[in-house]
Scaffold this active site. Structure first.
Site, PDB file in Angstrom:
ATOM      1  N   GLY A  28     -41.159 -95.874  30.224  1.00  0.00           N
ATOM      2  CA  GLY A  28     -41.986 -95.278  31.171  1.00  0.00           C
ATOM      3  C   GLY A  28     -41.277 -93.586  31.315  1.00  0.00           C
ATOM      4  N   ARG A  42     -33.039 -96.742  40.665  1.00  0.00           N
ATOM      5  CA  ARG A  42     -33.467 -96.272  39.411  1.00  0.00           C
ATOM      6  C   ARG A  42     -34.084 -94.950  39.480  1.00  0.00           C
ATOM      7  NH1 ARG A  42     -35.950-100.111  34.580  1.00  0.00           N
ATOM      8  NH2 ARG A  42     -33.920 -99.755  33.159  1.00  0.00           N
ATOM      9  N   THR A  67     -42.248-107.011  30.499  1.00  0.00           N
ATOM     10  CA  THR A  67     -42.924-107.990  29.965  1.00  0.00           C
ATOM     11  C   THR A  67     -41.839-109.144  29.236  1.00  0.00           C
ATOM     12  OG1 THR A  67     -43.492-106.967  27.922  1.00  0.00           O
ATOM     13  CG2 THR A  67     -45.137-106.694  29.895  1.00  0.00           C
ATOM     14  N   THR A 124     -45.902-103.544  26.461  1.00  0.00           N
ATOM     15  CA  THR A 124     -46.276-104.568  24.811  1.00  0.00           C
ATOM     16  C   THR A 124     -46.831-105.737  25.512  1.00  0.00           C
ATOM     17  OG1 THR A 124     -44.332-103.463  23.692  1.00  0.00           O
ATOM     18  CG2 THR A 124     -45.386-105.553  23.029  1.00  0.00           C
ATOM     19  N   ALA A 157     -46.512-104.911  14.610  1.00  0.00           N
ATOM     20  CA  ALA A 157     -45.605-103.885  13.944  1.00  0.00           C
ATOM     21  C   ALA A 157     -44.139-104.414  14.033  1.00  0.00           C
ATOM     22  CB  ALA A 157     -45.810-102.392  14.472  1.00  0.00           C
ATOM     23  N   CYS A 192     -36.579-106.428  22.230  1.00  0.00           N
ATOM     24  CA  CYS A 192     -38.030-106.643  21.779  1.00  0.00           C
ATOM     25  C   CYS A 192     -38.407-107.290  20.616  1.00  0.00           C
ATOM     26  CB  CYS A 192     -38.691-105.284  21.908  1.00  0.00           C
ATOM     27  SG  CYS A 192     -38.891-104.402  23.376  1.00  0.00           S
ATOM     28  N   GLN A 223     -37.265-110.329  19.074  1.00  0.00           N
ATOM     29  CA  GLN A 223     -37.295-111.652  19.226  1.00  0.00           C
ATOM     30  C   GLN A 223     -38.505-112.033  19.972  1.00  0.00           C
ATOM     31  OE1 GLN A 223     -33.780-114.192  19.299  1.00  0.00           O
ATOM     32  NE2 GLN A 223     -34.573-114.987  21.308  1.00  0.00           N
ATOM     33  N   LYS A 224     -38.509-111.152  21.435  1.00  0.00           N
ATOM     34  CA  LYS A 224     -39.454-111.662  22.413  1.00  0.00           C
ATOM     35  C   LYS A 224     -40.757-111.241  21.850  1.00  0.00           C
ATOM     36  CE  LYS A 224     -40.255-107.643  25.111  1.00  0.00           C
ATOM     37  NZ  LYS A 224     -41.812-107.290  25.179  1.00  0.00           N
TER      38      LYS A 224
HETATM   39  P1  NAD Z   1     -37.611-101.927  31.660  1.00  0.00           P
HETATM   40  O1  NAD Z   1     -37.321-103.046  32.098  1.00  0.00           O
HETATM   41  O2  NAD Z   1     -36.457-100.922  31.127  1.00  0.00           O
HETATM   42  O3  NAD Z   1     -38.506-101.143  32.798  1.00  0.00           O
HETATM   43  C1  NAD Z   1     -39.644-101.339  33.704  1.00  0.00           C
HETATM   44  C2  NAD Z   1     -39.859-100.967  34.969  1.00  0.00           C
HETATM   45  O4  NAD Z   1     -40.731-101.486  35.649  1.00  0.00           O
HETATM   46  C3  NAD Z   1     -38.360-101.477  35.765  1.00  0.00           C
HETATM   47  O5  NAD Z   1     -37.538-100.290  36.379  1.00  0.00           O
HETATM   48  C4  NAD Z   1     -39.325-102.303  37.124  1.00  0.00           C
HETATM   49  O6  NAD Z   1     -38.607-102.060  38.359  1.00  0.00           O
HETATM   50  C5  NAD Z   1     -40.581-101.773  36.983  1.00  0.00           C
HETATM   51  N1  NAD Z   1     -41.610-102.458  37.589  1.00  0.00           N
HETATM   52  C6  NAD Z   1     -41.672-103.827  37.368  1.00  0.00           C
HETATM   53  N2  NAD Z   1     -42.858-103.991  38.185  1.00  0.00           N
HETATM   54  C7  NAD Z   1     -43.137-103.162  38.958  1.00  0.00           C
HETATM   55  C8  NAD Z   1     -44.390-102.988  39.908  1.00  0.00           C
HETATM   56  N3  NAD Z   1     -45.197-103.767  40.449  1.00  0.00           N
HETATM   57  N4  NAD Z   1     -44.305-101.526  40.393  1.00  0.00           N
HETATM   58  C9  NAD Z   1     -43.464-100.587  40.119  1.00  0.00           C
HETATM   59  N5  NAD Z   1     -42.452-100.568  39.209  1.00  0.00           N
HETATM   60  C10 NAD Z   1     -42.265-102.000  38.598  1.00  0.00           C
HETATM   61  O7  NAD Z   1     -38.583-102.033  30.636  1.00  0.00           O
HETATM   62  P2  NAD Z   1     -38.741-101.180  29.110  1.00  0.00           P
HETATM   63  O8  NAD Z   1     -37.938-101.181  28.061  1.00  0.00           O
HETATM   64  O9  NAD Z   1     -39.064 -99.605  29.706  1.00  0.00           O
HETATM   65  O10 NAD Z   1     -40.083-101.782  28.733  1.00  0.00           O
HETATM   66  C11 NAD Z   1     -41.560-101.713  29.164  1.00  0.00           C
HETATM   67  C12 NAD Z   1     -42.386-102.273  28.329  1.00  0.00           C
HETATM   68  O11 NAD Z   1     -42.359-101.339  26.786  1.00  0.00           O
HETATM   69  C13 NAD Z   1     -42.260-103.692  27.781  1.00  0.00           C
HETATM   70  O12 NAD Z   1     -43.351-104.399  27.789  1.00  0.00           O
HETATM   71  C14 NAD Z   1     -41.643-103.602  26.428  1.00  0.00           C
HETATM   72  O13 NAD Z   1     -41.967-104.359  25.564  1.00  0.00           O
HETATM   73  C15 NAD Z   1     -42.281-102.228  26.171  1.00  0.00           C
HETATM   74  N6  NAD Z   1     -41.356-101.411  24.883  1.00  0.00           N
HETATM   75  C16 NAD Z   1     -40.095-101.223  25.203  1.00  0.00           C
HETATM   76  C17 NAD Z   1     -39.194-100.647  24.233  1.00  0.00           C
HETATM   77  C18 NAD Z   1     -37.953-100.323  24.116  1.00  0.00           C
HETATM   78  O14 NAD Z   1     -37.314-100.010  23.498  1.00  0.00           O
HETATM   79  N7  NAD Z   1     -37.170-100.519  25.255  1.00  0.00           N
HETATM   80  C19 NAD Z   1     -39.911 -99.991  22.936  1.00  0.00           C
HETATM   81  C20 NAD Z   1     -41.440-100.143  23.052  1.00  0.00           C
HETATM   82  C21 NAD Z   1     -42.446-100.878  23.801  1.00  0.00           C
HETATM   83  C1  UGA Z   2     -37.514-101.538  17.680  1.00  0.00           C
HETATM   84  C2  UGA Z   2     -38.820-100.965  16.842  1.00  0.00           C
HETATM   85  O1  UGA Z   2     -38.039 -99.996  15.672  1.00  0.00           O
HETATM   86  C3  UGA Z   2     -39.521 -99.981  17.660  1.00  0.00           C
HETATM   87  O2  UGA Z   2     -40.686 -99.228  16.696  1.00  0.00           O
HETATM   88  C4  UGA Z   2     -40.211-100.530  18.806  1.00  0.00           C
HETATM   89  O3  UGA Z   2     -40.998 -99.842  19.405  1.00  0.00           O
HETATM   90  C5  UGA Z   2     -39.250-101.296  19.417  1.00  0.00           C
HETATM   91  O4  UGA Z   2     -38.290-102.181  18.669  1.00  0.00           O
HETATM   92  C6  UGA Z   2     -39.824-102.106  20.758  1.00  0.00           C
HETATM   93  O5  UGA Z   2     -40.893-102.433  20.733  1.00  0.00           O
HETATM   94  O6  UGA Z   2     -38.879-102.320  21.679  1.00  0.00           O
HETATM   95  P1  UGA Z   2     -35.302-101.001  18.520  1.00  0.00           P
HETATM   96  O7  UGA Z   2     -35.088-102.391  18.687  1.00  0.00           O
HETATM   97  O8  UGA Z   2     -34.925-100.051  19.479  1.00  0.00           O
HETATM   98  O9  UGA Z   2     -36.750-100.689  17.917  1.00  0.00           O
HETATM   99  O10 UGA Z   2     -34.325-100.559  17.035  1.00  0.00           O
HETATM  100  P2  UGA Z   2     -34.433-100.818  15.506  1.00  0.00           P
HETATM  101  O11 UGA Z   2     -33.899 -99.678  15.080  1.00  0.00           O
HETATM  102  O12 UGA Z   2     -35.655-101.426  15.449  1.00  0.00           O
HETATM  103  O13 UGA Z   2     -33.324-101.993  15.540  1.00  0.00           O
HETATM  104  C7  UGA Z   2     -33.479-103.427  15.628  1.00  0.00           C
HETATM  105  C8  UGA Z   2     -32.326-104.344  15.263  1.00  0.00           C
HETATM  106  O14 UGA Z   2     -32.697-104.399  13.945  1.00  0.00           O
HETATM  107  C9  UGA Z   2     -30.955-103.563  15.403  1.00  0.00           C
HETATM  108  O15 UGA Z   2     -30.194-104.723  15.794  1.00  0.00           O
HETATM  109  C10 UGA Z   2     -30.587-103.286  14.054  1.00  0.00           C
HETATM  110  O16 UGA Z   2     -29.309-103.141  13.911  1.00  0.00           O
HETATM  111  C11 UGA Z   2     -31.370-104.242  13.222  1.00  0.00           C
HETATM  112  N1  UGA Z   2     -31.717-103.672  11.845  1.00  0.00           N
HETATM  113  C12 UGA Z   2     -32.524-102.668  11.699  1.00  0.00           C
HETATM  114  C13 UGA Z   2     -31.166-104.149  10.751  1.00  0.00           C
HETATM  115  O17 UGA Z   2     -30.222-105.338  10.601  1.00  0.00           O
HETATM  116  N2  UGA Z   2     -31.322-103.647   9.588  1.00  0.00           N
HETATM  117  C14 UGA Z   2     -32.224-102.415   9.257  1.00  0.00           C
HETATM  118  O18 UGA Z   2     -32.523-102.076   8.105  1.00  0.00           O
HETATM  119  C15 UGA Z   2     -32.722-101.964  10.411  1.00  0.00           C
END
Ligand code: NAD
Ligand code: UGA
Length: 479
Positions: free
Chosen positions: A19, A44, A97, A137, A227, A280, A282-283
């Protein structure tokens, strides 16, 4: 943003890793749109508003500059969730999530309690027509539940209408600002063409039209899980081949190059290593597995589950291999762990491969000197469920008693002090500084015979061997 744009005011619920940076970039690129990020977590929000930009709650290269340009102009961070929703034309749901830890689907399904809470608040507080955008997600068909909650609102006394869109985020940690500024694609799923166009208009301010993909809701939701599953599958595939390379005398880097030059396969995401970590992969795969079983497709579920199983196997395999090479026991031996973060350029340790590998070695009675340039030692304690001990005196000798099998770990401020007196070094994160280590000065610090286990393939084996050390590199067999 052009002045004829439909959207004037955006609310994003969730000021987390996605966000915060995503909205900062939208506000930066669309100065005429007011963007407010709200969260129930006061600390935060306070951190996002901190005058010292080094105190922002998310570390990402380039994020501070973007926030500095937009904050206070058209980018705001607030805990006023209800009021902000009420005045917004468009509400993004960007909350966590995680995997459910109890009840139906525990260990696999996504916990949607925070998403549902958001939908209920939006249903209550929104006014006029509101476009609700799923940024989190989510399992495929979640929009159905969101629509049902929004539709249940009693609108007899006031005119409230909603359109629901899916707009998943593909940024990776460490490159978030670059990924947002120049995405491979932006995906928008929905049923209402006007709502899709309104969101597309926002992205069009900096993303070329041909990169904005429009799909139905379910395709969009499922594409995000797919993806991540495909990316993780490539890592498990190359790690499976790495093990075969080690057994046969092939080299996984040569194999990766040979297959990656085939334009149908492509060169990216073919680095063998200690398995994928991060919040993400594994989840999201486990969520996909759960959905497949739910929709009566157990064989498809098993196929995707094997990607996670192979990943776990790779981590245990590396720990086992270390024990075997060190004469079948690491009890009381000092091992230097270089790197604890799940990848380089982040301090994030969520699901980091180092956690499982270190736990296995501690289980064997090892003493771990852990170095990471960015990870807080308190975070390591939490991840290992073990409080850090004092680092032993420098002249305490290579094995400090400890044949009792009592495992311990301590944080090391630098690489040399981690390595001093160690029987082995394990490189678990590909930090640039580990690529540049001078083994001619480090090798004499170790107790011989000593090993370097390079799980990231970052060292020059000849350089290490010339210091009199044994080397194991992931995916490299004896030729
Ligand atoms: P995060 O835990 O860092 O942030 C989520 C925030 O939402 C928290 O600060 C929490 O306090 C807030 N929140 C929860 N319920 C609330 C409510 N009812 N009202 C107001 N605030 C509320 O999570 P994130 O890493 O930003 O991930 C968010 C989503 O994006 C997840 O579904 C994740 O799978 C997806 N995603 C994450 C990444 C990544 O790299 N972290 C990349 C792509 C997608
Ligand atoms: C990953 C995806 O790349 C993003 O597109 C997606 O939005 C995100 O998850 C999400 O949904 O949270 P992220 O987990 O931040 O992003 O980082 P990556 O660069 O994908 O690496 C993930 C893991 O794979 C790391 O532990 C990295 O070391 C490992 N990895 C990556 C390898 O072991 N080999 C590779 O060639 C690439």
């Amino acid at each position: 943003m052009s002045s004829n744009s439909t959207i004037r005011s955006i609310c994003c619920i969730g000021a987390g890793y996605v966000g915060g940076p995503t909205m900062a970039v939208i506000a930066d690129r669309c100065p005429d749109v007011k963007v407010t990020v709200v969260d129930i977590n006061q600390d935060r929000i306070a951190a996002w508003n901190h005058p010292d930009l080094s105190k922002l709650p998310v570390y990402e290269p380039g994020l501070d500059a973007v926030v500095e340009r937009a904050r206070g102009r058209n980018l705001f961070f607030s805990t006023a969730v209800e009021e902000t929703i009420a005045s917004a034309d468009m509400v993004f749901i960007s909350v966590n999530t995680p995997t459910k830890t109890r009840g139906l689907g525990a260990g696999q399904a996504s916990d949607l309690r925070w998403v549902e809470a958001c939908a209920r608040t939006v249903a209550k507080e929104a006014t006029g027509h509101t476009i609700v955008v799923e940024k989190s997600t989510l399992p495929v068909r979640t929009a159905e539940a969101v629509k049902a909650i929004l539709g249940s609102v009693d609108s007899s006394s006031e005119q409230k209408t909603f359109s629901v869109l899916s707009n998943p985020e593909f940024l990776a940690e460490g490159t978030a600002i670059r990924d947002l500024a120049n995405p491979d694609r932006v995906l928008i799923g929905g049923e209402n063409a006007e709502a899709i166009d309104a969101l597309a208009e926002i992205y069009q301010q900096w993303v070329p039209e041909e990169k904005i993909l429009r799909t139905n809701l379910w395709s969009s939701e499922l594409s995000k899980l797919t993806a991540n599953a495909f990316l993780a599958q490539r890592i498990s595939s190359i790690n499976s081949v790495a093990a075969l390379c080690e057994a046969t005398g092939a080299d996984v880097r040569e194999v990766a190059k040979a297959i990656g030059t085939d334009s149908r396969i492509g060169p990216k995401f073919l680095n063998a290593g200690p398995g994928f970590g991060g919040s993400c992969f594994q989840k999201d795969i486990l969520n996909l597995v759960y959905l497949c079983r739910h929709f009566g497709l157990p064989d498809v579920a098993d196929y995707w589950e094997s990607v996670v199983l192979l990943n776990t196997w790779q981590q245990h395999r590396i720990a086992r291999l270390v024990v075997q090479k060190l004469f079948g026991t690491v009890t009381g031996k000092r091992l230097a762990i270089l790197g604890f973060a799940f990848k380089a350029d982040t301090n994030d340790t969520r699901e980091a491969p180092a956690i499982r590998i270190c736990k296995d070695l501690l289980e064997e009675g090892a003493q771990l000197a852990i170095h990471d340039p960015k990870v807080d030692p308190e975070q390591i304690s939490r991840d290992l469920n073990l409080i850090a001990s004092q680092a032993p005196e420098e002249d305490a000798g290579p094995t400090r008693g400890a044949l009792s099998g009592e495992a311990t770990w301590w944080p090391s401020p630098d690489v040399a002090s981690a390595i001093r007196g160690a029987d082995a070094v394990l490189i678990l994160t590909e930090w640039q500084q580990y690529r540049e280590l001078d083994w001619s000065t480090l090798a004499p610090l170790m107790r011989k015979p000593a090993w370097v286990f390079d799980a990231r393939g970052v060292v020059d084996p000849k350089q290490v061997e010339s210091g009199g050390l044994n080397v194991w590199r992931v995916g490299e067999g004896d030729a």
